[in-house]
Motif scaffolding. Structure first.
Motif, PDB file in Angstrom:
ATOM      1  N   SER A  31      23.308  43.390  51.745  1.00  0.00           N
ATOM      2  CA  SER A  31      24.282  42.329  52.012  1.00  0.00           C
ATOM      3  C   SER A  31      25.067  41.983  50.750  1.00  0.00           C
ATOM      4  CB  SER A  31      23.561  41.090  52.546  1.00  0.00           C
ATOM      5  OG  SER A  31      24.447  40.012  52.674  1.00  0.00           O
ATOM      6  N   ASP A  32      24.361  41.895  49.622  1.00  0.00           N
ATOM      7  CA  ASP A  32      25.035  41.602  48.353  1.00  0.00           C
ATOM      8  C   ASP A  32      26.016  42.721  47.975  1.00  0.00           C
ATOM      9  OD1 ASP A  32      23.617  39.265  48.188  1.00  0.00           O
ATOM     10  OD2 ASP A  32      22.176  39.990  46.693  1.00  0.00           O
ATOM     11  N   VAL A  33      25.603  43.966  48.203  1.00  0.00           N
ATOM     12  CA  VAL A  33      26.465  45.108  47.885  1.00  0.00           C
ATOM     13  C   VAL A  33      27.706  45.077  48.776  1.00  0.00           C
ATOM     14  CG1 VAL A  33      26.649  47.633  48.046  1.00  0.00           C
ATOM     15  CG2 VAL A  33      24.655  46.600  46.961  1.00  0.00           C
ATOM     16  N   LEU A  34      27.520  44.832  50.067  1.00  0.00           N
ATOM     17  CA  LEU A  34      28.660  44.777  50.984  1.00  0.00           C
ATOM     18  C   LEU A  34      29.596  43.619  50.628  1.00  0.00           C
ATOM     19  CD1 LEU A  34      26.932  45.595  54.401  1.00  0.00           C
ATOM     20  CD2 LEU A  34      28.443  47.071  53.063  1.00  0.00           C
ATOM     21  N   SER A  35      29.031  42.488  50.258  1.00  0.00           N
ATOM     22  CA  SER A  35      29.862  41.348  49.846  1.00  0.00           C
ATOM     23  C   SER A  35      30.662  41.682  48.591  1.00  0.00           C
ATOM     24  CB  SER A  35      28.999  40.116  49.588  1.00  0.00           C
ATOM     25  OG  SER A  35      28.428  39.656  50.778  1.00  0.00           O
ATOM     26  N   ALA A  36      30.022  42.330  47.638  1.00  0.00           N
ATOM     27  CA  ALA A  36      30.715  42.708  46.403  1.00  0.00           C
ATOM     28  C   ALA A  36      31.828  43.711  46.685  1.00  0.00           C
ATOM     29  CB  ALA A  36      29.716  43.283  45.390  1.00  0.00           C
ATOM     30  N   GLN A  37      31.561  44.668  47.573  1.00  0.00           N
ATOM     31  CA  GLN A  37      32.589  45.646  47.931  1.00  0.00           C
ATOM     32  C   GLN A  37      33.758  44.976  48.638  1.00  0.00           C
ATOM     33  OE1 GLN A  37      30.317  48.466  50.224  1.00  0.00           O
ATOM     34  NE2 GLN A  37      29.853  49.756  48.443  1.00  0.00           N
ATOM     35  N   ARG A  39      34.724  41.838  48.258  1.00  0.00           N
ATOM     36  CA  ARG A  39      35.471  41.079  47.242  1.00  0.00           C
ATOM     37  C   ARG A  39      36.328  42.016  46.405  1.00  0.00           C
ATOM     38  NH1 ARG A  39      30.511  38.472  46.696  1.00  0.00           N
ATOM     39  NH2 ARG A  39      30.095  39.594  44.771  1.00  0.00           N
ATOM     40  N   GLN A  40      35.792  43.179  46.066  1.00  0.00           N
ATOM     41  CA  GLN A  40      36.534  44.158  45.282  1.00  0.00           C
ATOM     42  C   GLN A  40      37.766  44.637  46.050  1.00  0.00           C
ATOM     43  OE1 GLN A  40      34.522  47.886  44.597  1.00  0.00           O
ATOM     44  NE2 GLN A  40      35.751  48.351  42.784  1.00  0.00           N
ATOM     45  N   LYS A  41      37.594  44.972  47.320  1.00  0.00           N
ATOM     46  CA  LYS A  41      38.723  45.433  48.129  1.00  0.00           C
ATOM     47  C   LYS A  41      39.762  44.329  48.271  1.00  0.00           C
ATOM     48  CE  LYS A  41      36.302  48.958  50.785  1.00  0.00           C
ATOM     49  NZ  LYS A  41      35.810  49.362  52.103  1.00  0.00           N
ATOM     50  N   ALA A  42      39.314  43.094  48.457  1.00  0.00           N
ATOM     51  CA  ALA A  42      40.247  41.968  48.581  1.00  0.00           C
ATOM     52  C   ALA A  42      41.030  41.786  47.283  1.00  0.00           C
ATOM     53  CB  ALA A  42      39.503  40.693  48.942  1.00  0.00           C
ATOM     54  N   ALA A  43      40.344  41.907  46.139  1.00  0.00           N
ATOM     55  CA  ALA A  43      41.024  41.764  44.845  1.00  0.00           C
ATOM     56  C   ALA A  43      42.049  42.881  44.643  1.00  0.00           C
ATOM     57  CB  ALA A  43      40.007  41.772  43.707  1.00  0.00           C
ATOM     58  N   ILE A  44      41.694  44.086  45.052  1.00  0.00           N
ATOM     59  CA  ILE A  44      42.619  45.216  44.915  1.00  0.00           C
ATOM     60  C   ILE A  44      43.835  45.016  45.807  1.00  0.00           C
ATOM     61  CG2 ILE A  44      42.900  47.689  45.446  1.00  0.00           C
ATOM     62  CD1 ILE A  44      39.965  48.047  44.480  1.00  0.00           C
ATOM     63  N   LEU A  45      43.604  44.605  47.056  1.00  0.00           N
ATOM     64  CA  LEU A  45      44.719  44.362  47.973  1.00  0.00           C
ATOM     65  C   LEU A  45      45.615  43.239  47.468  1.00  0.00           C
ATOM     66  CD1 LEU A  45      42.933  44.713  51.437  1.00  0.00           C
ATOM     67  CD2 LEU A  45      44.563  46.297  50.402  1.00  0.00           C
ATOM     68  N   ASP A  46      45.019  42.201  46.911  1.00  0.00           N
ATOM     69  CA  ASP A  46      45.799  41.086  46.360  1.00  0.00           C
ATOM     70  C   ASP A  46      46.652  41.558  45.182  1.00  0.00           C
ATOM     71  OD1 ASP A  46      46.577  38.320  46.192  1.00  0.00           O
ATOM     72  OD2 ASP A  46      45.261  38.152  44.431  1.00  0.00           O
ATOM     73  N   ALA A  47      46.061  42.355  44.295  1.00  0.00           N
ATOM     74  CA  ALA A  47      46.802  42.867  43.141  1.00  0.00           C
ATOM     75  C   ALA A  47      47.942  43.786  43.599  1.00  0.00           C
ATOM     76  CB  ALA A  47      45.865  43.621  42.200  1.00  0.00           C
ATOM     77  N   GLU A  48      47.684  44.616  44.604  1.00  0.00           N
ATOM     78  CA  GLU A  48      48.736  45.497  45.114  1.00  0.00           C
ATOM     79  C   GLU A  48      49.868  44.687  45.747  1.00  0.00           C
ATOM     80  OE1 GLU A  48      46.612  48.124  47.743  1.00  0.00           O
ATOM     81  OE2 GLU A  48      46.003  49.463  46.120  1.00  0.00           O
ATOM     82  N   ALA A  49      49.509  43.620  46.467  1.00  0.00           N
ATOM     83  CA  ALA A  49      50.531  42.771  47.082  1.00  0.00           C
ATOM     84  C   ALA A  49      51.377  42.089  46.011  1.00  0.00           C
ATOM     85  CB  ALA A  49      49.875  41.726  47.984  1.00  0.00           C
ATOM     86  N   GLN A  50      50.740  41.615  44.954  1.00  0.00           N
ATOM     87  CA  GLN A  50      51.485  40.985  43.859  1.00  0.00           C
ATOM     88  C   GLN A  50      52.409  41.996  43.192  1.00  0.00           C
ATOM     89  OE1 GLN A  50      48.747  39.081  41.176  1.00  0.00           O
ATOM     90  NE2 GLN A  50      48.103  37.566  42.685  1.00  0.00           N
ATOM     91  N   GLN A  51      51.915  43.202  43.002  1.00  0.00           N
ATOM     92  CA  GLN A  51      52.731  44.253  42.381  1.00  0.00           C
ATOM     93  C   GLN A  51      53.948  44.559  43.251  1.00  0.00           C
ATOM     94  OE1 GLN A  51      50.867  48.106  42.180  1.00  0.00           O
ATOM     95  NE2 GLN A  51      52.276  48.865  40.631  1.00  0.00           N
ATOM     96  N   LYS A  52      53.750  44.677  44.558  1.00  0.00           N
ATOM     97  CA  LYS A  52      54.871  44.954  45.460  1.00  0.00           C
ATOM     98  C   LYS A  52      55.874  43.808  45.444  1.00  0.00           C
ATOM     99  CE  LYS A  52      52.504  48.093  48.603  1.00  0.00           C
ATOM    100  NZ  LYS A  52      51.975  48.305  49.957  1.00  0.00           N
ATOM    101  N   ALA A  53      55.375  42.579  45.396  1.00  0.00           N
ATOM    102  CA  ALA A  53      56.277  41.430  45.364  1.00  0.00           C
ATOM    103  C   ALA A  53      57.113  41.436  44.091  1.00  0.00           C
ATOM    104  CB  ALA A  53      55.474  40.132  45.468  1.00  0.00           C
TER     105      ALA A  53
END
Length: 142
Positions: A31-37, A39-53
């Motif tokens: 569960s901890d590993v899945l939660s960390a993954q 969060r990591q995917k969410a952070a990557i998607l957020d960074a990509e969205a900011q970059q596109k903006a």
């Protein structure tokens, strides 16, 4: 025999509790590993969205600057053509520039910040004379 059964039951109970503890620990770890993954995917998607903006904003600003430059170039061509076709246009253009200069001074003067204006005192009389020449006879050039 009863003692043997009790002993076997205690061993089985102990093994069951041990397996249960192991399964619980593994479940929490997964569960901890899945939660960390996640969060990591969410952070990557957020960074990509900011970059596109940022890229889209930069492209929009670039396009705006290009359109403004094209509009300014077209306006200069029109002014240059008009100036060559009608010599009285020069006075009208001086009048428009003087008006815009005065409007700029009013805008600057109406703000709350401190102001320092640098201007060539020699240009003011010439500008005013140009305005007088246009307005003096009560007719604007056609």
């Amino acid at each position: 025999m009863a003692a043997e059964r009790k002993k076997r039951a205690a061993v089985l109970t102990s093994e069951g509790e041990r397996e249960s503890a192991i399964n619980s620990a593994q479940g929490r770890a997964e569960s901890d590993v899945l939660s960390a993954q996640a969060r990591q995917k969410a952070a990557i998607l957020d960074a990509e969205a900011q970059q596109k903006a940022i890229v889209m904003k930069a492209q929009a600003l670039r396009q705006e600057q290009i359109l403004q430059a094209q509009a300014a170039a077209e306006a200069m061509q029109i002014i240059a053509k008009t100036l060559t076709e009608d010599p009285r246009t020069r006075e009208a253009l001086q009048f428009i520039l003087a008006q815009q200069y005065l409007e700029m001074g009013l805008k600057i003067g109406s703000s709350d910040s401190s102001k320092v204006m640098f201007m060539d005192p020699k240009s003011i009389p010439a500008t005013l004379e140009g305005v007088k020449a246009i307005v003096g006879d009560g007719q604007l050039p056609e």
